[in-house]
Design a protein around this motif. Structure first.
Motif, mmCIF file in Angstrom:
data_model
loop_
_atom_site.group_PDB
_atom_site.id
_atom_site.type_symbol
_atom_site.label_atom_id
_atom_site.label_comp_id
_atom_site.label_asym_id
_atom_site.label_seq_id
_atom_site.Cartn_x
_atom_site.Cartn_y
_atom_site.Cartn_z
ATOM 1 N N LEU A 20 0.853 -1.195 0.000
ATOM 2 C CA LEU A 20 0.000 0.000 0.000
ATOM 3 C C LEU A 20 0.884 1.239 0.000
ATOM 4 O O LEU A 20 1.818 1.329 0.811
ATOM 5 N N GLY A 21 0.605 2.165 -0.880
ATOM 6 C CA GLY A 21 1.376 3.395 -0.921
ATOM 7 C C GLY A 21 2.844 3.163 -1.195
ATOM 8 O O GLY A 21 3.699 3.923 -0.759
ATOM 9 N N GLY A 22 3.145 2.068 -1.898
ATOM 10 C CA GLY A 22 4.522 1.764 -2.256
ATOM 11 C C GLY A 22 5.339 1.104 -1.176
ATOM 12 O O GLY A 22 6.560 1.014 -1.277
ATOM 13 N N MET A 23 4.683 0.604 -0.139
ATOM 14 C CA MET A 23 5.424 -0.057 0.936
ATOM 15 C C MET A 23 4.718 -1.326 1.395
ATOM 16 O O MET A 23 3.510 -1.475 1.232
ATOM 17 N N GLY A 33 -3.944 -9.066 -7.792
ATOM 18 C CA GLY A 33 -3.912 -8.262 -9.005
ATOM 19 C C GLY A 33 -2.753 -8.651 -9.887
ATOM 20 O O GLY A 33 -1.881 -9.432 -9.501
ATOM 21 N N HIS A 34 -2.742 -8.097 -11.097
ATOM 22 C CA HIS A 34 -1.707 -8.415 -12.086
ATOM 23 C C HIS A 34 -0.361 -7.817 -11.669
ATOM 24 O O HIS A 34 0.663 -8.467 -11.781
ATOM 25 N N SER A 35 -0.390 -6.581 -11.183
ATOM 26 C CA SER A 35 0.835 -5.933 -10.711
ATOM 27 C C SER A 35 0.987 -6.270 -9.228
ATOM 28 O O SER A 35 0.547 -7.324 -8.775
ATOM 29 N N ASP A 36 1.555 -5.354 -8.459
ATOM 30 C CA ASP A 36 1.630 -5.570 -7.009
ATOM 31 C C ASP A 36 0.294 -5.288 -6.319
ATOM 32 O O ASP A 36 0.158 -5.458 -5.125
ATOM 33 N N ALA A 37 -0.701 -4.842 -7.109
ATOM 34 C CA ALA A 37 -2.082 -4.602 -6.637
ATOM 35 C C ALA A 37 -2.168 -3.525 -5.556
ATOM 36 O O ALA A 37 -3.032 -3.583 -4.692
ATOM 37 N N ASP A 38 -1.308 -2.533 -5.658
ATOM 38 C CA ASP A 38 -1.313 -1.430 -4.692
ATOM 39 C C ASP A 38 -2.523 -0.546 -4.975
ATOM 40 O O ASP A 38 -2.484 0.369 -5.795
ATOM 41 N N VAL A 39 -3.622 -0.841 -4.285
ATOM 42 C CA VAL A 39 -4.897 -0.166 -4.516
ATOM 43 C C VAL A 39 -4.779 1.343 -4.324
ATOM 44 O O VAL A 39 -5.418 2.121 -5.038
ATOM 45 N N LEU A 40 -3.950 1.774 -3.403
ATOM 46 C CA LEU A 40 -3.788 3.197 -3.132
ATOM 47 C C LEU A 40 -3.104 3.896 -4.306
ATOM 48 O O LEU A 40 -3.597 4.901 -4.820
ATOM 49 N N LEU A 41 -1.992 3.366 -4.758
ATOM 50 C CA LEU A 41 -1.295 4.001 -5.869
ATOM 51 C C LEU A 41 -2.093 3.902 -7.165
ATOM 52 O O LEU A 41 -2.018 4.804 -8.008
ATOM 53 N N HIS A 42 -2.870 2.837 -7.329
ATOM 54 C CA HIS A 42 -3.699 2.723 -8.532
ATOM 55 C C HIS A 42 -4.741 3.838 -8.570
ATOM 56 O O HIS A 42 -4.978 4.448 -9.624
ATOM 57 N N LEU A 94 -2.857 16.204 -3.682
ATOM 58 C CA LEU A 94 -3.565 14.927 -3.724
ATOM 59 C C LEU A 94 -4.250 14.710 -2.388
ATOM 60 O O LEU A 94 -3.659 14.975 -1.339
ATOM 61 N N ASP A 95 -5.472 14.204 -2.424
ATOM 62 C CA ASP A 95 -6.186 13.806 -1.208
ATOM 63 C C ASP A 95 -6.696 12.394 -1.443
ATOM 64 O O ASP A 95 -7.386 12.129 -2.441
ATOM 65 N N VAL A 96 -6.341 11.485 -0.561
ATOM 66 C CA VAL A 96 -6.581 10.057 -0.757
ATOM 67 C C VAL A 96 -7.296 9.476 0.460
ATOM 68 O O VAL A 96 -6.929 9.779 1.597
ATOM 69 N N THR A 97 -8.292 8.623 0.209
ATOM 70 C CA THR A 97 -8.969 7.906 1.291
ATOM 71 C C THR A 97 -8.884 6.409 1.006
ATOM 72 O O THR A 97 -9.434 5.926 0.015
ATOM 73 N N ALA A 147 -10.495 -0.788 -0.811
ATOM 74 C CA ALA A 147 -10.829 0.181 -1.856
ATOM 75 C C ALA A 147 -10.120 1.488 -1.549
ATOM 76 O O ALA A 147 -9.690 1.731 -0.411
ATOM 77 N N CYS A 148 -10.009 2.334 -2.563
ATOM 78 C CA CYS A 148 -9.355 3.613 -2.368
ATOM 79 C C CYS A 148 -9.925 4.640 -3.334
ATOM 80 O O CYS A 148 -10.171 4.330 -4.512
ATOM 81 N N HIS A 149 -10.142 5.850 -2.826
ATOM 82 C CA HIS A 149 -10.521 7.013 -3.630
ATOM 83 C C HIS A 149 -9.372 8.011 -3.576
ATOM 84 O O HIS A 149 -8.764 8.201 -2.516
ATOM 85 N N ALA A 150 -9.104 8.660 -4.702
ATOM 86 C CA ALA A 150 -8.077 9.710 -4.736
ATOM 87 C C ALA A 150 -8.595 10.871 -5.576
ATOM 88 O O ALA A 150 -9.235 10.664 -6.607
ATOM 89 N N VAL A 151 -8.320 12.066 -5.111
ATOM 90 C CA VAL A 151 -8.670 13.277 -5.838
ATOM 91 C C VAL A 151 -7.397 14.103 -5.960
ATOM 92 O O VAL A 151 -6.614 14.205 -5.003
#
Length: 161
Positions: A20-23, A33-42, A94-97, A147-151
C-alpha cells in the motif's frame, strides 16, 4: 486547473504481500492483481491521468501485458508522473482515502505520503492520505478487499516537447 478522481478496489487473498502506498504492510493477506495490486497508488494514478485527460491506468498499463506482471506500482507512478508533466501539468495536491477494515494503517501513512511526494516531485504537505473502516459493512467491512478514492488538482505548467 484540472481536477481528477481515481477509484480502485482489490480482493484480499492469502499468499501475497500487502503493498500500500509503495510499501509493504505487515498483514497475513495481500491484494490480488496483475501488478503488485497497490490499490492506493492505482487510485492515485487514475486521478492524475484523469485530471490530465490521459485516460486511466488500464489504457497505459494493461493487465493483459506480461511486462506488468508483478510490477511495482511505484514504477508505474513514476511513469504516470512523467506523462502528466509532458502533458503540461504539475500536481498541486492529492487527497486520498483508503478504505480497509484491517489492518490499522495510521503508522504507515507518513511514509506512504513521502513515497508519493518524492515520485511526483512535490512536498509531503501536498499529499494527504487518510484511512477509514466501513464499520464492518460491505466487502471492505467483511475484510474481503480494500478500496481507495483519490482526488487531485493539477495546475498548468510548461508542456514538454
Amino acid at each position: 486547473m484540472r481536477i481528477g478522481h481515481g477509484y480502485d478496489v482489490h480482493r484480499l487473498v492469502p499468499g501475497r504481500n500487502l503493498i500500500l502506498g509503495g510499501m509493504r504492510v505487515e498483514y497475513p493477506l495481500g491484494l490480488d492483481g496483475h501488478s503488485d495490486a497497490d490499490v492506493l497508488l492505482h487510485a492515485v494514478m487514475d486521478a492524475l491521468l484523469g485530471a490530465a485527460g490521459l485516460g486511466d491506468i488500464g489504457r497505459h498499463f494493461p493487465d493483459s501485458d506480461p511486462q506488468y506482471k508483478g510490477i511495482s506500482s511505484l514504477s508505474l507512478l513514476k511513469q504516470v508522473a512523467e506523462k502528466v508533466k509532458q502533458a503540461g501539468y504539475q500536481v498541486s495536491n492529492l487527497d486520498v482515502t483508503l478504505i480497509a477494515q484491517k489492518p490499522k494503517l495510521a503508522g504507515y501513512l507518513p511514509q506512504m505520503e513521502g513515497n508519493i511526494a518524492v515520485l511526483l516531485g512535490i512536498s509531503v504537505g501536498q499529499v494527504n492520505i487518510k484511512a477509514t473502516t466501513e464499520e464492518r459493512l460491505g466487502f471492505t467491512g467483511r475484510e474481503e478487499g480494500m478500496a481507495c478514492h483519490a482526488v487531485c488538482l493539477l495546475l498548468e505548467s510548461e508542456k514538454m516537447e
